[in-house]
Design a protein around this motif. Structure first.
Motif, PDB file in Angstrom:
ATOM      1  N   ARG A 169      -7.046   5.855  11.577  1.00 40.33           N
ATOM      2  CA  ARG A 169      -7.324   6.867  12.597  1.00 40.33           C
ATOM      3  C   ARG A 169      -6.041   7.403  13.213  1.00 40.33           C
ATOM      4  NH1 ARG A 169     -10.691   4.148  15.485  1.00 40.33           N
ATOM      5  NH2 ARG A 169     -12.571   5.016  14.511  1.00 40.33           N
ATOM      6  N   ASP A 170      -5.065   6.540  13.465  1.00 36.26           N
ATOM      7  CA  ASP A 170      -3.799   6.938  14.075  1.00 36.26           C
ATOM      8  C   ASP A 170      -2.656   6.551  13.143  1.00 36.26           C
ATOM      9  OD1 ASP A 170      -1.797   7.758  15.740  1.00 36.26           O
ATOM     10  OD2 ASP A 170      -1.961   6.083  17.135  1.00 36.26           O
ATOM     11  N   ASP A 171      -2.302   7.470  12.257  1.00 34.44           N
ATOM     12  CA  ASP A 171      -1.243   7.209  11.287  1.00 34.44           C
ATOM     13  C   ASP A 171       0.091   7.142  12.029  1.00 34.44           C
ATOM     14  OD1 ASP A 171       0.450   7.084   9.067  1.00 34.44           O
ATOM     15  OD2 ASP A 171      -0.838   8.399   7.882  1.00 34.44           O
ATOM     16  N   ALA A 172       0.801   6.022  11.899  1.00 29.04           N
ATOM     17  CA  ALA A 172       2.054   5.822  12.624  1.00 29.04           C
ATOM     18  C   ALA A 172       3.243   6.497  11.949  1.00 29.04           C
ATOM     19  CB  ALA A 172       2.335   4.326  12.784  1.00 29.04           C
ATOM     20  N   CYS A 180       0.854  -1.192   0.000  1.00 30.99           N
ATOM     21  CA  CYS A 180       0.000   0.000   0.000  1.00 30.99           C
ATOM     22  C   CYS A 180       0.888   1.241   0.000  1.00 30.99           C
ATOM     23  CB  CYS A 180      -0.963   0.003   1.194  1.00 30.99           C
ATOM     24  SG  CYS A 180      -0.166   0.142   2.808  1.00 30.99           S
ATOM     25  N   PHE A 181       0.279   2.413  -0.150  1.00 31.15           N
ATOM     26  CA  PHE A 181       1.064   3.648  -0.171  1.00 31.15           C
ATOM     27  C   PHE A 181       0.206   4.815   0.297  1.00 31.15           C
ATOM     28  CE2 PHE A 181      -0.742   2.921  -4.349  1.00 31.15           C
ATOM     29  CZ  PHE A 181      -1.254   4.145  -4.745  1.00 31.15           C
ATOM     30  N   PRO A 182       0.837   5.821   0.941  1.00 30.92           N
ATOM     31  CA  PRO A 182       0.088   6.954   1.486  1.00 30.92           C
ATOM     32  C   PRO A 182      -0.172   8.031   0.438  1.00 30.92           C
ATOM     33  CG  PRO A 182       2.384   7.161   2.084  1.00 30.92           C
ATOM     34  CD  PRO A 182       2.259   5.875   1.307  1.00 30.92           C
ATOM     35  N   ILE A 183      -1.404   8.536   0.420  1.00 28.31           N
ATOM     36  CA  ILE A 183      -1.734   9.676  -0.435  1.00 28.31           C
ATOM     37  C   ILE A 183      -2.161  10.876   0.402  1.00 28.31           C
ATOM     38  CG2 ILE A 183      -2.325   8.272  -2.437  1.00 28.31           C
ATOM     39  CD1 ILE A 183      -5.301   8.673  -1.722  1.00 28.31           C
ATOM     40  N   GLY A 184      -2.198  10.713   1.708  1.00 30.74           N
ATOM     41  CA  GLY A 184      -2.549  11.786   2.632  1.00 30.74           C
ATOM     42  C   GLY A 184      -2.293  11.286   4.039  1.00 30.74           C
ATOM     43  N   ILE A 185      -2.384  12.167   5.001  1.00 33.27           N
ATOM     44  CA  ILE A 185      -2.198  11.750   6.391  1.00 33.27           C
ATOM     45  C   ILE A 185      -3.406  10.914   6.807  1.00 33.27           C
ATOM     46  CG2 ILE A 185      -1.975  12.537   8.778  1.00 33.27           C
ATOM     47  CD1 ILE A 185      -0.568  15.018   7.688  1.00 33.27           C
ATOM     48  N   GLY A 186      -3.134   9.654   7.149  1.00 29.41           N
ATOM     49  CA  GLY A 186      -4.217   8.753   7.521  1.00 29.41           C
ATOM     50  C   GLY A 186      -5.008   8.215   6.349  1.00 29.41           C
ATOM     51  N   ILE A 187      -4.494   8.400   5.111  1.00 28.34           N
ATOM     52  CA  ILE A 187      -5.185   7.921   3.913  1.00 28.34           C
ATOM     53  C   ILE A 187      -4.185   7.182   3.030  1.00 28.34           C
ATOM     54  CG2 ILE A 187      -6.624   8.521   1.934  1.00 28.34           C
ATOM     55  CD1 ILE A 187      -7.294  11.139   3.322  1.00 28.34           C
ATOM     56  N   TYR A 188      -4.474   5.915   2.757  1.00 30.12           N
ATOM     57  CA  TYR A 188      -3.605   5.080   1.937  1.00 30.12           C
ATOM     58  C   TYR A 188      -4.436   4.476   0.797  1.00 30.12           C
ATOM     59  CZ  TYR A 188      -0.426   5.001   6.032  1.00 30.12           C
ATOM     60  OH  TYR A 188       0.403   5.330   7.073  1.00 30.12           O
ATOM     61  N   LEU A 189      -3.722   4.014  -0.236  1.00 30.72           N
ATOM     62  CA  LEU A 189      -4.365   3.265  -1.318  1.00 30.72           C
ATOM     63  C   LEU A 189      -3.756   1.873  -1.416  1.00 30.72           C
ATOM     64  CD1 LEU A 189      -4.800   5.648  -4.423  1.00 30.72           C
ATOM     65  CD2 LEU A 189      -6.502   4.988  -2.723  1.00 30.72           C
ATOM     66  N   THR A 190      -4.565   0.916  -1.840  1.00 33.76           N
ATOM     67  CA  THR A 190      -4.099  -0.409  -2.187  1.00 33.76           C
ATOM     68  C   THR A 190      -5.054  -0.965  -3.236  1.00 33.76           C
ATOM     69  OG1 THR A 190      -3.333  -2.536  -1.300  1.00 33.76           O
ATOM     70  CG2 THR A 190      -5.418  -1.692  -0.427  1.00 33.76           C
ATOM     71  N   ALA A 191      -4.834  -2.206  -3.652  1.00 37.88           N
ATOM     72  CA  ALA A 191      -5.735  -2.858  -4.609  1.00 37.88           C
ATOM     73  C   ALA A 191      -6.915  -3.465  -3.865  1.00 37.88           C
ATOM     74  CB  ALA A 191      -4.986  -3.937  -5.386  1.00 37.88           C
ATOM     75  N   ALA A 192      -8.113  -3.273  -4.394  1.00 35.53           N
ATOM     76  CA  ALA A 192      -9.310  -3.821  -3.746  1.00 35.53           C
ATOM     77  C   ALA A 192      -9.256  -5.337  -3.675  1.00 35.53           C
ATOM     78  CB  ALA A 192     -10.567  -3.364  -4.482  1.00 35.53           C
ATOM     79  N   HIS A 193      -8.631  -5.980  -4.674  1.00 34.35           N
ATOM     80  CA  HIS A 193      -8.637  -7.447  -4.696  1.00 34.35           C
ATOM     81  C   HIS A 193      -7.787  -8.052  -3.575  1.00 34.35           C
ATOM     82  CE1 HIS A 193      -4.831  -7.238  -7.199  1.00 34.35           C
ATOM     83  NE2 HIS A 193      -4.557  -8.282  -6.437  1.00 34.35           N
ATOM     84  N   ARG A 210       5.885   9.222  10.755  1.00 35.60           N
ATOM     85  CA  ARG A 210       6.430  10.426  11.367  1.00 35.60           C
ATOM     86  C   ARG A 210       7.567  10.963  10.496  1.00 35.60           C
ATOM     87  NH1 ARG A 210       2.474   9.558  13.715  1.00 35.60           N
ATOM     88  NH2 ARG A 210       2.038   9.564  15.963  1.00 35.60           N
ATOM     89  N   ASN A 211       7.878  12.253  10.662  1.00 37.24           N
ATOM     90  CA  ASN A 211       9.026  12.820   9.962  1.00 37.24           C
ATOM     91  C   ASN A 211      10.276  12.681  10.836  1.00 37.24           C
ATOM     92  OD1 ASN A 211       8.881  14.892  11.878  1.00 37.24           O
ATOM     93  ND2 ASN A 211       7.746  16.255  10.510  1.00 37.24           N
ATOM     94  N   LEU A 212      11.379  13.255  10.395  1.00 35.93           N
ATOM     95  CA  LEU A 212      12.639  13.108  11.120  1.00 35.93           C
ATOM     96  C   LEU A 212      12.600  13.752  12.501  1.00 35.93           C
ATOM     97  CD1 LEU A 212      15.196  13.695   8.230  1.00 35.93           C
ATOM     98  CD2 LEU A 212      14.822  11.576   9.495  1.00 35.93           C
ATOM     99  N   ASP A 213      11.686  14.702  12.699  1.00 30.75           N
ATOM    100  CA  ASP A 213      11.548  15.349  14.003  1.00 30.75           C
ATOM    101  C   ASP A 213      10.542  14.643  14.896  1.00 30.75           C
ATOM    102  OD1 ASP A 213      13.382  17.399  13.331  1.00 30.75           O
ATOM    103  OD2 ASP A 213      11.810  18.478  12.239  1.00 30.75           O
ATOM    104  N   GLY A 214      10.018  13.527  14.413  1.00 28.68           N
ATOM    105  CA  GLY A 214       9.041  12.796  15.198  1.00 28.68           C
ATOM    106  C   GLY A 214       7.647  13.370  15.143  1.00 28.68           C
ATOM    107  N   GLU A 215       7.410  14.309  14.213  1.00 27.31           N
ATOM    108  CA  GLU A 215       6.113  14.956  14.091  1.00 27.31           C
ATOM    109  C   GLU A 215       5.273  14.295  12.999  1.00 27.31           C
ATOM    110  OE1 GLU A 215       5.199  17.294  16.148  1.00 27.31           O
ATOM    111  OE2 GLU A 215       7.158  17.467  17.127  1.00 27.31           O
ATOM    112  N   ARG A 216       3.951  14.475  13.083  1.00 28.08           N
ATOM    113  CA  ARG A 216       3.033  13.887  12.102  1.00 28.08           C
ATOM    114  C   ARG A 216       3.088  14.603  10.760  1.00 28.08           C
ATOM    115  NH1 ARG A 216      -2.897  12.943  13.762  1.00 28.08           N
ATOM    116  NH2 ARG A 216      -2.726  11.619  11.911  1.00 28.08           N
ATOM    117  N   THR A 217       3.436  15.871  10.777  1.00 24.88           N
ATOM    118  CA  THR A 217       3.532  16.637   9.536  1.00 24.88           C
ATOM    119  C   THR A 217       4.769  17.536   9.604  1.00 24.88           C
ATOM    120  OG1 THR A 217       2.150  18.432  10.392  1.00 24.88           O
ATOM    121  CG2 THR A 217       1.044  16.668   9.212  1.00 24.88           C
ATOM    122  N   PRO A 218       5.351  17.870   8.432  1.00 33.59           N
ATOM    123  CA  PRO A 218       5.016  17.304   7.111  1.00 33.59           C
ATOM    124  C   PRO A 218       5.658  15.938   6.912  1.00 33.59           C
ATOM    125  CG  PRO A 218       6.789  18.878   6.904  1.00 33.59           C
ATOM    126  CD  PRO A 218       6.407  18.893   8.353  1.00 33.59           C
TER     127      PRO A 218
END
Length: 308
Positions: free
Chosen positions: A142-145, A42-55, A147-155
């Motif tokens: 709900r809780d995206d694990a 899978c891969f992230p397209i937003g914070i807390g939002i990922y895409l994968t194949a439905a199958h 983090r960036n190099l500073d340990g923050e959720r964004t960016p």
């Protein structure tokens, strides 16, 4: 297929983005949250939002069988069929309350930049949005694990989506094929110990044909892009993307058909994706069983569409 070494995994000279930041192994989870089986990528397209194949979801395959069209012909579903199937899915509260039991293994960005691969945590999927006419599933966490190099959720780096790819476009297909991808939690002297191994493979090539409705061979029931790159089991759900712009043309779907087929992300922008739980998107509240779209997510600033 040689796997990508951590030291060679960066997509830019500044080492801001590694494949291991944005291409993640996708596991089936036990009820206690322990990874038990590798099912794809899978891969992230937003914070807390990922895409994968439905199958990648057994429930998707069963539901497609239940709601299969009356005609097996390789033709696009009519608007009437699509509306009817959507109403069936709403009536059945498609996937509502389903225990999706899956998640993405997240790697420590600081360790990556030291040439090491260490798990940082797991992004447990809270809910899945999908439709029956595209091999695409939106994973909500709900809780995206991550983090960036500073340990923050964004960016944090996310992949954008391309609406209109073209023949001859150079792309990379990334994912975790094979049986070497394992993740096991044990306890040693009362302390948790992680044993894991992953094998990320990236192959490059180009788009060789466009199928805006569906492919005329194999199980390609969805709008797709023909590539000259093969897709192996385990790479399903990973991104087919342009490395220079970090923008995705599609989701890895089927191998062995003249190369590989990827589900055309842009054709799914306006597809109605049923929400099995209540959501708030851009200030708009959606109840369980109602639908949203990728374009609405982009308009709300939750994901990005790449404009060439």
């Amino acid at each position: 297929m040689p796997h990508v070494l951590v030291a060679d995994s960066f997509l830019d000279e500044e080492r801001k983005v590694s494949y291991y930041d944005v291409v993640l192994p996708f596991f089936k989870m036990a009820a206690d949250g322990t990874p038990i089986e590798h099912v794809g990528t899978c891969f992230p397209i937003g914070i807390g939002i990922y895409l994968t194949a439905a199958h990648n979801f057994e429930g998707f395959q069963k539901t497609r069988g239940r709601y299969k069209r009356q005609s097996p012909e390789k033709t696009a579903p009519t608007m009437e069929e699509m509306v009817e199937r959507l109403e069936w899915m709403k009536e059945d509260k498609f996937l509502e309350g389903a225990d999706v039991n899956c998640g993405a293994i997240i790697f420590d960005p600081a360790a990556i930049r030291e040439g090491q691969l260490k798990p940082l945590g797991i992004s447990y999927v809270t809910s899945v949005l999908m439709t029956l006419d595209f091999d695409l599933a939106v994973l909500l966490v709900r809780d995206d694990a991550r983090r960036n190099l500073d340990g923050e959720r964004t960016p944090i780096p996310c992949l954008s989506l391309i609406e209109n790819p073209h023949i001859g476009q150079k792309i990379a297909v990334a994912g975790y094929p094979g049986a070497k991808n394992k993740f096991k939690l044990t306890e040693v002297d009362g302390k948790p110990k992680v044993n894991f191994g992953v094998s990320l493979v990236v192959n490059e090539g180009e788009i060789t044909d466009l199928y805006p409705i569906m492919r005329d061979v194999g199980p390609a029931f969805f709008p797709c892009l023909q590539t000259d790159i093969d897709i192996a089991p385990g790479q399903s759900g990973g991104p087919a993307f342009c490395k220079e712009t970090l923008s995705v043309v599609g989701i890895n779907s089927i191998g062995g058909i003249g190369g590989g087929l990827v589900s055309w992300a842009g054709k799914a922008f306006d597809a109605e994706l049923l929400t099995p739980i209540g959501l708030t998107i851009g200030g708009k509240s959606l109840n369980a069983g109602e639908a949203t779209t990728l374009r609405e997510l982009a308009e709300a600033g939750m994901i990005q569409i790449f404009n060439e």
